[in-house]
Scaffold this active site. Structure first.
Site, PDB file in Angstrom:
ATOM      1  N   GLU A   1       0.813  -1.227   0.200  1.00  0.00           N
ATOM      2  CA  GLU A   1      -0.442   0.187  -0.031  1.00  0.00           C
ATOM      3  C   GLU A   1       0.694   1.498  -0.075  1.00  0.00           C
ATOM      4  OE1 GLU A   1      -2.792  -0.433   3.215  1.00  0.00           O
ATOM      5  OE2 GLU A   1      -3.506  -2.498   2.468  1.00  0.00           O
TER       6      GLU A   1
ATOM      7  N   HIS B   1      -4.427   3.518   4.709  1.00  0.00           N
ATOM      8  CA  HIS B   1      -3.991   2.038   4.824  1.00  0.00           C
ATOM      9  C   HIS B   1      -4.718   2.355   2.603  1.00  0.00           C
ATOM     10  CE1 HIS B   1      -3.621  -0.646   7.271  1.00  0.00           C
ATOM     11  NE2 HIS B   1      -4.264  -0.431   8.183  1.00  0.00           N
TER      12      HIS B   1
END
Length: 415
Positions: free
Chosen positions: A177, A299
């Protein structure tokens, strides 16, 4: 209620044993919906005996959407199993490698650290050290532990004066990520350099604690071996490497949304805090918890703003009405920037069940009153491989969201 998940169909990816960078030429990405218990049970059985399939998230409930990356030699098999189970599918990406190749168009034109490309662990750390040296009166760095492979675990604090409310941000706990650490570094740079009065207010009247790279071993592996790697890099057994660090925290550990299968991407670890990275973060947070009013986990992907708790059967926090009111204000400000729509709400209901996460731990163990997870752009067109030309727009809308967040939290008496 719908959920996104991704399966990567490659056995060696699950084991994390590539000797060179993995490629995904002609791999297709399909969106699949889990609508029945029969479909759910079939995928859960497949996770236990993957036969080349790899789950990015465990199939934990019906009414879930999954993104499945299918290699060319599995096209026929994929059609067979989805037809047999009457699964609804939709082709998202025709050639996944092209998406990866297009992620970093400026990779060969980087003169200095910036936000038109993604960077390595060493480059991010060097930038952190450099700006700390340039701003010694307001920035301070901390090495709060070591990763399994011996890398420093670094935090950085911005503080203009004593007694400020605290805001804690952790990013890149999931290795692939990249947008999470890119956004965190961009945000700190804005707090240091912006002439916007609202941003200057945030910088001067709040203490900011950043962990830019929570999982440095994993991030390093995505740069050299497999762009899609998610976990840590500590071996579990002879075949499987890594634990999902966002399922490894010791708060209702392994009570839903986590896997006991070591090669699974959501493997929760042999024990809670089995990973040096998660134990070190927990120990560091304990030293500052009394100063923290707001906690954010960065995230990707999906465009969600999620509130605790995530584990199975979890109650809503006592201040849930306030959590949702603040989330609504944040999502509205994000959308007003470039039109990006965020879905907000309780993580288990809006997205999927999880346990052993950072937010649940910080809120549940330390009583942090405002704990949230941002799932950044996009909604599946590129997934985890967000093009670098979206780093700055993602940062801008996130910052506007945080400005609105803090204003609403202040109105409600949290800061």
């Amino acid at each position: 209620m719908w959920i996104k998940l991704t399966l990567v169909v490659l056995a060696s990816v699950a084991c994390g044993v590539f000797s060179e960078q993995a490629r995904y030429d002609n791999y297709r990405v399909y969106e699949v919906s889990i609508e029945t218990h029969r479909q759910l049970q079939a995928l859960q059985q497949l996770e236990l005996n993957p036969d080349g399939y790899r789950f990015w998230e465990s199939p934990v409930q019906t009414n879930m959407r999954l993104s499945i990356v299918v290699p060319p030699h599995k096209f026929a098999h994929f059609e067979e199993i989805t037809s047999a189970l009457a699964m609804k599918t939709r082709l998202q990406i025709e050639d996944f490698q092209k998406v990866i190749d297009n992620e970093r168009p400026m990779r060969d034109n980087r003169a200095t650290f910036g936000w038109t490309d993604y960077y390595t662990v060493d480059e991010i750390y060097a930038w952190m050290d450099e700006i700390t040296a340039q701003n010694p009166t307001i920035l301070s760095g901390t090495v709060y532990g070591k990763s399994y492979e011996g890398r420093d675990l670094k935090a950085i604090k911005l503080s203009h004066k004593a007694g400020n409310p605290g805001i804690f941000i952790e990013a890149n706990i999931h290795a692939r990520e990249w947008i999470s650490s890119a956004t965190a570094t961009w945000l700190l740079n804005e707090l240091l350099t912006s002439t916007n009065p609202a941003v200057q207010d945030l910088a001067q009247n709040y203490d900011w604690y950043f962990i830019m790279v929570s999982n440095p071993d994993g991030l390093a592996y995505t740069k050299t071996n497999d762009r899609q790697w998610r976990k840590t890099r500590q071996p579990v057994n002879a075949l499987c490497v890594g634990t999902d660090p966002n399922r490894n925290f010791d708060y209702f550990w392994m009570t839903g949304g986590a896997s006991s299968v070591p090669c699974s991407d959501t493997f929760a670890g042999l024990t809670a805090f089995s990973e040096p990275e998660t134990k070190a973060m927990a120990d560091y947070y304990a030293t500052i918890a009394n100063n923290i009013n707001i906690q954010f986990s960065f995230h990707s992907y999906g465009q969600y703003l999620l509130t605790p708790f995530g584990y199975t059967g979890a109650p809503r926090p006592s201040n849930d009405a306030d959590l949702q009111r603040i989330a609504a204000a944040t999502a509205s400000a994000i959308q007003a920037t470039f039109g990006t729509r965020y879905t907000y709400g309780n993580s288990a209901q809006v997205l999927y069940v999880t346990s052993g996460s950072t937010v649940d731990y910080f809120v549940g163990v330390h009583g942090t009153r405002l704990g949230y997870t941002f799932e950044f752009r996009d909604t599946g067109a590129t997934g985890f491989v967000l093009p670098a030309n979206q780093i700055i727009p993602n940062g801008q809308e996130t910052l506007n969201g945080i400005i609105a967040f803090v204003a609403e939290a202040k109105t409600l008496g949290y800061v």
